[in-house]
Structure formats: C-alpha cells, structure tokens
Design a protein around this motif. Structure first.
Motif, short mmCIF file in Angstrom:
data_model
loop_
_atom_site.label_atom_id
_atom_site.label_comp_id
_atom_site.label_asym_id
_atom_site.label_seq_id
_atom_site.Cartn_x
_atom_site.Cartn_y
_atom_site.Cartn_z
N ARG A 52 1.03 -0.92 -0.08
CA ARG A 52 0.11 -0.05 0.13
C ARG A 52 0.91 1.39 -0.02
O ARG A 52 0.65 2.25 -0.79
CB ARG A 52 -0.86 -0.02 1.11
CG ARG A 52 -1.81 1.23 1.25
CD ARG A 52 -2.66 1.21 2.49
NE ARG A 52 -3.51 -0.19 2.76
CZ ARG A 52 -3.16 -1.21 3.63
NH1 ARG A 52 -2.07 -0.88 4.43
NH2 ARG A 52 -3.88 -2.07 3.72
N GLU A 53 1.95 1.29 0.57
CA GLU A 53 2.96 2.39 1.04
C GLU A 53 3.72 2.58 -0.36
O GLU A 53 3.97 3.55 -0.70
CB GLU A 53 3.66 2.30 2.23
CG GLU A 53 2.75 2.33 3.38
CD GLU A 53 1.81 3.76 3.25
OE1 GLU A 53 2.23 4.90 3.15
OE2 GLU A 53 0.60 3.65 3.58
N ARG A 89 1.52 4.34 -2.62
CA ARG A 89 1.27 5.96 -2.20
C ARG A 89 2.58 6.53 -2.85
O ARG A 89 2.63 7.63 -3.38
CB ARG A 89 1.24 6.06 -0.70
CG ARG A 89 0.68 7.50 -0.33
CD ARG A 89 0.48 7.20 0.95
NE ARG A 89 -0.09 6.29 1.76
CZ ARG A 89 -1.52 6.14 1.91
NH1 ARG A 89 -2.26 7.06 1.32
NH2 ARG A 89 -2.00 5.16 2.50
N ASP A 119 -3.07 11.90 -6.59
CA ASP A 119 -3.61 11.97 -5.33
C ASP A 119 -3.15 10.81 -4.65
O ASP A 119 -3.63 9.72 -4.83
CB ASP A 119 -5.20 12.18 -5.53
CG ASP A 119 -5.76 12.04 -3.96
OD1 ASP A 119 -4.89 12.26 -3.13
OD2 ASP A 119 -7.15 12.27 -3.97
N PRO A 120 -2.28 10.95 -3.41
CA PRO A 120 -1.74 9.71 -2.71
C PRO A 120 -3.03 9.05 -1.88
O PRO A 120 -2.75 8.03 -1.51
CB PRO A 120 -0.92 10.42 -1.54
CG PRO A 120 -1.30 11.83 -1.62
CD PRO A 120 -1.85 12.02 -2.83
N GLU A 121 -4.13 9.79 -1.72
CA GLU A 121 -5.14 9.02 -1.12
C GLU A 121 -5.88 7.92 -1.90
O GLU A 121 -6.47 7.15 -1.52
CB GLU A 121 -6.36 10.17 -0.89
CG GLU A 121 -6.01 11.19 0.31
CD GLU A 121 -5.63 10.70 1.45
OE1 GLU A 121 -6.30 9.68 2.07
OE2 GLU A 121 -4.52 11.10 1.87
N GLU A 166 -5.39 3.69 -1.30
CA GLU A 166 -6.08 2.70 -0.45
C GLU A 166 -7.00 1.80 -1.45
O GLU A 166 -7.02 0.68 -1.32
CB GLU A 166 -6.98 3.35 0.69
CG GLU A 166 -6.36 4.27 1.51
CD GLU A 166 -5.64 3.45 2.52
OE1 GLU A 166 -5.94 2.23 2.50
OE2 GLU A 166 -4.46 3.97 3.14
N GLU A 167 -7.70 2.56 -2.27
CA GLU A 167 -8.35 2.17 -3.38
C GLU A 167 -7.71 1.07 -4.01
O GLU A 167 -7.91 0.07 -4.64
CB GLU A 167 -9.30 2.90 -3.90
CG GLU A 167 -10.44 2.28 -5.01
CD GLU A 167 -11.35 3.10 -5.65
OE1 GLU A 167 -12.10 2.77 -6.34
OE2 GLU A 167 -11.17 4.36 -5.36
#
Length: 249
Positions: free
Chosen positions: A94-95, A98, A107-109, A112-113
C-alpha cells in the motif's frame, strides 16, 4: 499471543538424527504461497489488475509504474526506509503505491482503493492440482494451522473451512524462520512444538526454521531442487502434497 524466547539448538541437533515419526504428529502447520498455489503468476495477475486501474484513475502514475519493476523498486526502497513494515506485506504494498502516486503527482489518497484492487486480485489464486484434496485429507485428521510470511487470507481464498487457525507474520510481528512463530502455531493447535509437522516449500524459511524451532518438517519440493543444507535434513521430502498424505496414511 505470547512471543516466547527462541529455543536453544538442542532440537536442531536431534532433528538431524531423527526420521519422520508420524505417530508423534498431532497437528500440521502449513505454508501457503508456493505450497498450495504458485505465487508469482498470482502476483503478476494482481499487478496487471492494478495497472489497469491506475490507467483509468491515475494516468500519470500508470505511466510511471508502467513497468511492474517500478513498484518493486519502490517496495525495496521502502523496505530500507521503513523497517517497521518488513513483516507487513500489505502495508508495504500500500505504501509503495502511495509513494509512486506522490512521485507522479497524483492524489496519494488513491493508494487505499488501488491497494484493494491489487489485494482482491491477489486472492484469485489457482491451486496446485494436489492442494485441495490433500488439504481436505489433512484437515480431516489434524488441526491445520496456516503459517505464512505473506498476506494471503485463507478465508478470502475460499479455504478457511479447512484451517483450525491462521497466523501471519503481519499479525504476529515476526515471520519465519523465527522460532516464535512456529511455536505460536503449536500453541494455536493446542500441542507441543515437537508434535507439529510443518509443511512448506522454502528450504530456509520453512525447513531450517521449523527444524530450529523443534518441529518435524516436510519439505514440498515440487521442482526437484537439490538440498543444500547438509548435514541438516528435512524429516521428509515430497514432490507434492498428496505424496505427503500417502506417507502419513
């Protein structure tokens, strides 16, 4: 779960001398990746699903990560910079996503998706032909504990009903070959370490780790590799899991 100190090497010395004692086995601990299913075809399909999602939702990142090697290099970088993630492959993945999103200016958000897209595909595994019948046979005779350094969830894969318990390095805090995670599997099954047969494909993580922890060990050697760790030896070497069942019958 209580993480007890690592044992001395006394069990290791006895493991060199003893053949498999099937009558002593009261539980099975079982590796997942490359033991029940081949891992790299699974990861390649999951990375392809992630790449397709990025092309639609984060095109700049898709260009930057067009080669899956880019995400692997990001994970390697984070493994160095974030040693706290070393036992959590989900967080590391995940990271890494990101990190690449930020580098590309997206967008780093979205990490998650994007990770969930990868993770869902990561659980669409294709079992080895022998895996399901062998697992059904083993689970009908012993409590079976999944023991993995990876991030596969046996319930999401669809095999949860065959397992008494599941322990991952992410949940436990240390991974194989640390003796403590093997002892945790024995504790979860309600038996002593010497009453567990650990089954796995990795010579160092599964076999040497299990031997040092005082377990009996069956090495699943599907590719006919040479054993390179003499004088230590697995208690049993099998080409597939049904061969293991035949040895235990």
């Amino acid at each position: 779960m209580n993480k007890t100190p690592s044992p001395t090497h006394e069990p290791l010395r006895s493991a060199v001398l003893q053949a498999l004692d099937a009558g002593r086995i009261k539980a099975i601990s079982l590796d997942l990746d490359d033991t029940l299913w081949p891992i790299w075809p699974t990861i390649e399909r999951a990375e392809a699903a992630l790449a397709a999602w990025l092309r639609e939702h984060a095109p700049a990142t898709a260009v930057l990560a067009g080669n899956p090697q880019a995400l692997r290099e990001a994970r390697h970088y984070l493994q160095i910079k974030r040693p706290d993630l070393s036992n959590d492959l989900s967080a590391l993945r995940r990271e890494s996503i990101r990190f690449v999103l930020l580098k590309a200016g997206d967008d780093p958000e979205l990490a998650e998706e994007a990770f969930e897209v990868f993770f869902e595909a990561r659980h669409r595994v294709e079992l080895f032909d022998d895996a399901l019948p062998a697992l059904e046979w083993l689970a009908g005779r012993y409590p079976v504990v999944a023991l993995s350094n990876g991030n596969a969830d046996v319930h999401r894969v669809g095999l949860g009903r065959h397992f008494h318990h599941s322990i991952s390095a992410r949940e436990f805090g240390v991974g194989k070959p640390d003796a403590r995670i093997f002892h945790a599997a024995a504790e979860a099954a309600g038996v002593r370490p010497g009453e567990v047969l650990h089954v796995g494909d990795d010579a160092q993580l599964d076999v040497l780790g299990g031997l040092i922890a005082g377990l009996q060990v069956a090495w699943v050697n599907r590719d006919g590799r040479e054993w390179e760790h003499a004088p230590l030896q697995p208690h049993l070497t099998v080409p597939d899991l049904m061969s293991l069942c035949n040895q235990l019958a």
